[in-house]
Design a protein around this motif. Structure first.
Motif, PDB file in Angstrom:
ATOM      1  N   THR A 293       0.813  -1.216   0.000  1.00 24.73           N
ATOM      2  CA  THR A 293       0.000   0.000   0.000  1.00 24.73           C
ATOM      3  C   THR A 293       0.849   1.269   0.000  1.00 24.73           C
ATOM      4  O   THR A 293       0.344   2.340  -0.310  1.00 24.73           O
ATOM      5  CB  THR A 293      -0.926   0.033   1.237  1.00 24.73           C
ATOM      6  N   LEU A 294       2.131   1.137   0.366  1.00 25.70           N
ATOM      7  CA  LEU A 294       3.038   2.293   0.396  1.00 25.70           C
ATOM      8  C   LEU A 294       4.299   1.984  -0.420  1.00 25.70           C
ATOM      9  O   LEU A 294       5.403   1.931   0.123  1.00 25.70           O
ATOM     10  CB  LEU A 294       3.423   2.629   1.843  1.00 25.70           C
ATOM     11  N   PRO A 295       4.170   1.789  -1.739  1.00 29.00           N
ATOM     12  CA  PRO A 295       5.349   1.449  -2.543  1.00 29.00           C
ATOM     13  C   PRO A 295       6.337   2.607  -2.622  1.00 29.00           C
ATOM     14  O   PRO A 295       5.940   3.776  -2.618  1.00 29.00           O
ATOM     15  CB  PRO A 295       4.754   1.140  -3.917  1.00 29.00           C
ATOM     16  N   LEU A 296       7.617   2.257  -2.671  1.00 26.79           N
ATOM     17  CA  LEU A 296       8.668   3.255  -2.864  1.00 26.79           C
ATOM     18  C   LEU A 296       8.981   3.295  -4.360  1.00 26.79           C
ATOM     19  O   LEU A 296       9.695   2.440  -4.876  1.00 26.79           O
ATOM     20  CB  LEU A 296       9.918   2.876  -2.060  1.00 26.79           C
ATOM     21  N   HIS A 297       8.439   4.259  -5.061  1.00 23.90           N
ATOM     22  CA  HIS A 297       8.528   4.257  -6.519  1.00 23.90           C
ATOM     23  C   HIS A 297       9.954   4.318  -7.035  1.00 23.90           C
ATOM     24  O   HIS A 297      10.243   3.878  -8.147  1.00 23.90           O
ATOM     25  CB  HIS A 297       7.715   5.413  -7.101  1.00 23.90           C
ATOM     26  N   GLU A 298      10.853   4.833  -6.219  1.00 23.98           N
ATOM     27  CA  GLU A 298      12.237   4.957  -6.674  1.00 23.98           C
ATOM     28  C   GLU A 298      12.904   3.605  -6.858  1.00 23.98           C
ATOM     29  O   GLU A 298      13.730   3.429  -7.754  1.00 23.98           O
ATOM     30  CB  GLU A 298      13.034   5.801  -5.666  1.00 23.98           C
ATOM     31  N   SER A 299      12.551   2.616  -6.012  1.00 28.72           N
ATOM     32  CA  SER A 299      13.339   1.376  -6.062  1.00 28.72           C
ATOM     33  C   SER A 299      12.570   0.085  -5.792  1.00 28.72           C
ATOM     34  O   SER A 299      13.121  -0.989  -5.990  1.00 28.72           O
ATOM     35  CB  SER A 299      14.483   1.448  -5.041  1.00 28.72           C
ATOM     36  N   THR A 300      11.318   0.149  -5.348  1.00 27.87           N
ATOM     37  CA  THR A 300      10.656  -1.107  -4.972  1.00 27.87           C
ATOM     38  C   THR A 300       9.294  -1.304  -5.646  1.00 27.87           C
ATOM     39  O   THR A 300       8.444  -2.015  -5.122  1.00 27.87           O
ATOM     40  CB  THR A 300      10.477  -1.208  -3.438  1.00 27.87           C
ATOM     41  N   THR A 301       9.087  -0.707  -6.786  1.00 25.14           N
ATOM     42  CA  THR A 301       7.804  -0.846  -7.480  1.00 25.14           C
ATOM     43  C   THR A 301       7.457  -2.308  -7.747  1.00 25.14           C
ATOM     44  O   THR A 301       6.338  -2.763  -7.464  1.00 25.14           O
ATOM     45  CB  THR A 301       7.820  -0.066  -8.802  1.00 25.14           C
ATOM     46  N   ALA A 302       8.400  -3.062  -8.291  1.00 21.87           N
ATOM     47  CA  ALA A 302       8.131  -4.468  -8.627  1.00 21.87           C
ATOM     48  C   ALA A 302       7.930  -5.307  -7.367  1.00 21.87           C
ATOM     49  O   ALA A 302       7.052  -6.172  -7.316  1.00 21.87           O
ATOM     50  CB  ALA A 302       9.264  -5.030  -9.474  1.00 21.87           C
ATOM     51  N   TYR A 303       8.754  -5.062  -6.353  1.00 22.10           N
ATOM     52  CA  TYR A 303       8.621  -5.769  -5.084  1.00 22.10           C
ATOM     53  C   TYR A 303       7.253  -5.498  -4.467  1.00 22.10           C
ATOM     54  O   TYR A 303       6.544  -6.421  -4.023  1.00 22.10           O
ATOM     55  CB  TYR A 303       9.731  -5.311  -4.138  1.00 22.10           C
ATOM     56  N   ALA A 304       6.852  -4.223  -4.440  1.00 21.90           N
ATOM     57  CA  ALA A 304       5.572  -3.848  -3.850  1.00 21.90           C
ATOM     58  C   ALA A 304       4.412  -4.472  -4.609  1.00 21.90           C
ATOM     59  O   ALA A 304       3.435  -4.941  -4.006  1.00 21.90           O
ATOM     60  CB  ALA A 304       5.437  -2.321  -3.837  1.00 21.90           C
ATOM     61  N   ALA A 305       4.507  -4.499  -5.931  1.00 16.31           N
ATOM     62  CA  ALA A 305       3.444  -5.101  -6.735  1.00 16.31           C
ATOM     63  C   ALA A 305       3.336  -6.598  -6.460  1.00 16.31           C
ATOM     64  O   ALA A 305       2.238  -7.159  -6.372  1.00 16.31           O
ATOM     65  CB  ALA A 305       3.703  -4.846  -8.219  1.00 16.31           C
ATOM     66  N   ALA A 306       4.489  -7.271  -6.321  1.00 17.44           N
ATOM     67  CA  ALA A 306       4.486  -8.706  -6.034  1.00 17.44           C
ATOM     68  C   ALA A 306       3.892  -8.984  -4.659  1.00 17.44           C
ATOM     69  O   ALA A 306       3.128  -9.947  -4.478  1.00 17.44           O
ATOM     70  CB  ALA A 306       5.905  -9.266  -6.124  1.00 17.44           C
TER      71      ALA A 306
END
Length: 267
Positions: A149-162
């Protein structure tokens, strides 16, 4: 709190239980392994890295469970050794994506993040849950993340989506398996004092050309801060996993429990 908390537990709490903890050689995974061992369980774990000094699970399989071959190796060895499983804690996860936002995430990196943070759990569940269904009992705990719910767009977009997909999958699985005696829940940690978190800080510092303390503060700021003023300890995550796996949580099913020091600002 500058040092990890020390918790006591009943050494017979999980006596006779067969427990699998994935990614159990570092961070929260190692703490979860130690917690179940201390409570009398037969604990199996798997990871790409070797066992740290002083950690002695009943069964250890060195494998990359982010790959289909790795999950097959683990599930085959586990079923041969135990014949079935009572508790699964899917802790394995992490991110190796460099900074740079969405444009830096190649198809290969997307595949790596999805395989490790989502499909490892999906494949192992498919291999191991039939034994729980046959015995009419079992517990599954998926370790997600507040970054869903709080993705870090700079570096963890794919991780957050997974991880968001893992949470959705966990909810769907709970609806299917609850009537068959298998409880399914998930845990969404925030910032935790782990080596993986330290590596993320280092990657972001290198990408931004700054020092690690500045990068660390930037991560905390991007999450909106941590109201209790500190990150969680792996041992605190382990206590929550043990609670959800225990009979004390017998009516908790299909839920996601957040452990983030108050970081998520909404209800």
């Amino acid at each position: 709190m500058k040092t990890a908390p020390q918790f006591s537990c009943d050494p017979r709490e999980f006596a006779g239980k067969r427990v699998l903890v994935t990614g159990g050689t570092k961070g929260a995974g190692e703490a979860i392994v130690r917690r179940f061992i201390a409570a009398g369980a037969r604990v199996a774990t798997a990871a790409r890295s070797t066992l740290p000094e002083g950690l002695s699970p009943d069964l250890f399989i060195q494998a990359d469970i982010g790959s289909p071959d790795g999950t097959e190796k683990l599930s085959t060895a586990l079923l041969e050794a135990y014949g079935g499983i009572d508790i699964i804690v899917h802790n394995v996860g992490g991110s190796s994506t460099p900074g740079g936002g969405f444009a830096a995430i190649t198809d290969e990196l997307w595949s790596q993040e999805l395989n490790l943070n989502l499909l490892a759990a999906v494949r192992l569940d498919r291999a191991l849950l039939p034994t729980m269904i046959r015995q009419g009992a079992g517990v599954v705990v998926h370790i997600s993340s507040i970054q869903r719910t709080l993705p870090l767009h700079e570096s963890t977009t794919a991780y957050a989506a997974a991880k968001a997909a893992l949470s959705a999958y966990s909810k769907a699985l709970s609806k299917e398996l609850g009537p068959q005696g298998v409880r399914v829940n998930s845990i969404a940690p925030g910032w935790i004092n782990t080596t993986a978190a330290q590596k993320l800080v280092k990657r972001m510092a290198e990408h931004a050309g700054t020092d690690e303390e500045t990068a660390r503060q930037g991560i905390v700021d991007s999450l909106g801060g941590i109201p209790i003023g500190r990150a969680a300890w792996p041992e605190e995550v382990a206590e929550l996993a043990a609670f959800l796996a225990s009979d004390r949580a017998a009516s908790i099913h299909g839920a996601e429990l957040v452990i983030d020091g108050g970081t998520i600002p909404t209800l």
